[in-house]
Design an enzyme around this catalytic site. Structure first.
Site, PDB file in Angstrom:
ATOM      1  N   ASP A   1       0.872  -1.172   0.000  1.00  0.00           N
ATOM      2  CA  ASP A   1       0.000   0.000   0.000  1.00  0.00           C
ATOM      3  C   ASP A   1       0.910   1.223   0.000  1.00  0.00           C
ATOM      4  O   ASP A   1       2.054   1.150   0.469  1.00  0.00           O
ATOM      5  CB  ASP A   1      -0.896  -0.007   1.241  1.00  0.00           C
ATOM      6  CG  ASP A   1      -2.109   0.910   1.112  1.00  0.00           C
ATOM      7  OD1 ASP A   1      -3.229   0.397   0.989  1.00  0.00           O
ATOM      8  OD2 ASP A   1      -1.937   2.147   1.141  1.00  0.00           O
TER       9      ASP A   1
ATOM     10  N   ASP B   1       4.332   2.648  -4.015  1.00  0.00           N
ATOM     11  CA  ASP B   1       3.680   3.653  -4.852  1.00  0.00           C
ATOM     12  C   ASP B   1       3.547   3.008  -6.225  1.00  0.00           C
ATOM     13  O   ASP B   1       4.539   2.798  -6.921  1.00  0.00           O
ATOM     14  CB  ASP B   1       4.539   4.916  -4.923  1.00  0.00           C
ATOM     15  CG  ASP B   1       3.945   5.986  -5.833  1.00  0.00           C
ATOM     16  OD1 ASP B   1       2.988   5.697  -6.578  1.00  0.00           O
ATOM     17  OD2 ASP B   1       4.469   7.116  -5.812  1.00  0.00           O
TER      18      ASP B   1
ATOM     19  N   TYR C   1     -12.125   9.491 -13.357  1.00  0.00           N
ATOM     20  CA  TYR C   1     -12.218   8.158 -12.754  1.00  0.00           C
ATOM     21  C   TYR C   1     -12.786   7.154 -13.755  1.00  0.00           C
ATOM     22  O   TYR C   1     -12.221   6.067 -13.955  1.00  0.00           O
ATOM     23  CB  TYR C   1     -13.087   8.220 -11.502  1.00  0.00           C
ATOM     24  CG  TYR C   1     -13.196   6.909 -10.771  1.00  0.00           C
ATOM     25  CD1 TYR C   1     -12.138   6.419 -10.022  1.00  0.00           C
ATOM     26  CD2 TYR C   1     -14.372   6.158 -10.826  1.00  0.00           C
ATOM     27  CE1 TYR C   1     -12.230   5.206  -9.346  1.00  0.00           C
ATOM     28  CE2 TYR C   1     -14.470   4.948 -10.154  1.00  0.00           C
ATOM     29  CZ  TYR C   1     -13.400   4.477  -9.421  1.00  0.00           C
ATOM     30  OH  TYR C   1     -13.502   3.273  -8.755  1.00  0.00           O
TER      31      TYR C   1
ATOM     32  N   LYS D   1     -10.869   3.844 -15.427  1.00  0.00           N
ATOM     33  CA  LYS D   1     -11.362   2.489 -15.199  1.00  0.00           C
ATOM     34  C   LYS D   1     -11.790   1.814 -16.501  1.00  0.00           C
ATOM     35  O   LYS D   1     -11.666   0.584 -16.639  1.00  0.00           O
ATOM     36  CB  LYS D   1     -12.514   2.519 -14.195  1.00  0.00           C
ATOM     37  CG  LYS D   1     -12.088   2.893 -12.779  1.00  0.00           C
ATOM     38  CD  LYS D   1     -11.047   1.928 -12.226  1.00  0.00           C
ATOM     39  CE  LYS D   1     -10.725   2.175 -10.766  1.00  0.00           C
ATOM     40  NZ  LYS D   1      -9.759   1.205 -10.217  1.00  0.00           N
TER      41      LYS D   1
END
Length: 263
Positions: free
Chosen positions: A39, A65, A157, A161
């Site tokens: 993470d 990252d 976004y 996606k």
């Protein structure tokens, strides 16, 4: 009954400190996999790994990252040095942005693309490299129902996606051409009750307007036919299926988990 759907496999989960990533890391570990939890928040990754170890699972964690190629290279080296192979990679890390096109600046747009799309590219690249050193494996990329259905204020976004969807299909076809076979699939969740929502600008105002957090979740789910958002564990179960040998003939597929939102 012993849980063993991914017994003996080595898994790597990004964004494993919370939400879908945490739930996925937990269920993969509980089902027998050795799990590398990563993470951008290294402390949260370590916390998930600690919980897995308390349950008797083999695990390691490190900060990652997903936009940094050097960190992917170092991470793969660490996983291979620890366990000698990589069987499962879940590219889950992502960020959201609720911003109109005219209010969004280029830096915001690029940040969403960098994390959500570049991160999946790098993860898939190094997942394939790692799995070719073993007996193949399964890569699961987390897209979104927003990559299927447009919404105002979600252009960055949704675009990122949607890119994950098509990129994953290309990767699936490439990975199927060589030995060992590597499968690449996507899951496309609809609304999921994760901390990503509470980090969005305006969350506290929305909660105040709704009255309580529970009422806000209900309001957000109004357009979902099943009238609720998913739990992270429900998405994790779908990822488990794609990670396991139960889905050996599944590649280039999209598994939509959205309560009927895109039906």
């Amino acid at each position: 009954m012993t849980k063993s759907r991914v017994a003996g496999k080595v898994a790597w989960v990004t964004g494993g400190g919370s939400g879908i990533g945490r739930a996925t890391a937990m269920i993969l570990g509980q089902e027998g996999a050795k799990v590398a939890v990563t993470d951008i928040d290294g402390e949260k990754a370590a916390q998930t790994a600690s919980e897995l170890r308390e349950q008797g699972c083999q695990t390691l964690s490190f900060q990652l990252d997903v936009t940094d190629e050097n960190q992917w290279q170092q991470g793969l080296s660490l996983v291979l040095a620890e366990w000698g192979k990589l069987d499962i990679l879940v590219n889950n890390a992502g960020i959201s942005l609720a911003q109109s096109i005219t209010d969004m600046n280029l830096a915001q747009w690029r940040q969403v693309m960098s994390v959500n799309l570049d991160g999946v590219f790098l993860g898939t690249k190094y997942g394939i490299i790692g799995m070719k050193q073993g007996k193949g494996g399964s890569i699961i990329n987390v897209s979104s129902a927003s990559g299927l259905k447009a919404a105002p204020g979600a252009s960055a976004y949704s675009t990122s996606k949607a890119g994950v969807r098509l990129f994953s299909k290309c990767a699936a076809l490439e990975a199927a051409q060589t030995e060992p076979r590597i499968r690449v699939n996507t899951v496309l969740p609809g609304g999921v009750m994760t901390p990503m929502w509470s980090r969005m600008e305006g969350w506290e105002n929305w909660k105040e307007q709704a009255g309580t957090e529970a009422e806000l979740w209900n309001k957000l789910a109004e357009n979902t036919p099943l009238k609720r958002f998913a739990k992270p564990e429900e998405v994790a179960l779908a990822i488990l299926y794609l990670a396991s040998d139960e889905s050996q003939f599944v590649t280039g597929a999209e598994l939509v988990i959205d309560g009927g939102f895109t039906a």
